[in-house]
Design an enzyme around this catalytic site. Sequence first.
Site, mmCIF file in Angstrom:
data_model
loop_
_atom_site.group_PDB
_atom_site.id
_atom_site.type_symbol
_atom_site.label_atom_id
_atom_site.label_comp_id
_atom_site.label_asym_id
_atom_site.label_seq_id
_atom_site.Cartn_x
_atom_site.Cartn_y
_atom_site.Cartn_z
ATOM 1 N N CYS A 71 0.339 4.134 2.748
ATOM 2 C CA CYS A 71 0.637 3.568 4.118
ATOM 3 C C CYS A 71 2.430 3.055 4.441
ATOM 4 O O CYS A 71 2.424 3.582 5.097
ATOM 5 C CB CYS A 71 0.823 1.557 4.070
ATOM 6 N N CYS A 121 0.508 -0.999 -0.320
ATOM 7 C CA CYS A 121 0.037 -0.182 -0.689
ATOM 8 C C CYS A 121 1.165 0.986 0.195
ATOM 9 O O CYS A 121 1.742 1.120 0.815
ATOM 10 C CB CYS A 121 -0.815 -0.286 1.214
#
Length: 106
Positions: free
Chosen positions: A33, A30
């Site tokens: 993230c 991600c």
Amino acid sequence: MEQKFTGANFEQEVLASDMPVFVDFYADWCGPCKMMAPVIEKLAEKYDGKVKVGKCNIDEENKIASQYGIMSIPTMMLFINGKVKETVVGAVPQKELEDKIDKALS
């Protein structure tokens, strides 16, 4: 330093913790993230001794992720006395997270 929360330690480290716990639900693939990783590290330093800060990989711990209804990542949750007090979804500025933590602690 942030901790790693797993199915094996989530109950003990998060739900039964006597101090507030900030959990970053993330995945290695991600992008947002990854952008949040240094922010989470700074939060861990800033709140050392006041708030336990850690990460939970939703790919490895999908049971926990589904238990808390994690639909998009990063999702960050602040647990106090085993209950979710604050939830933030998406990459946000560090100040926004600090404001939510400070408000929940006061």
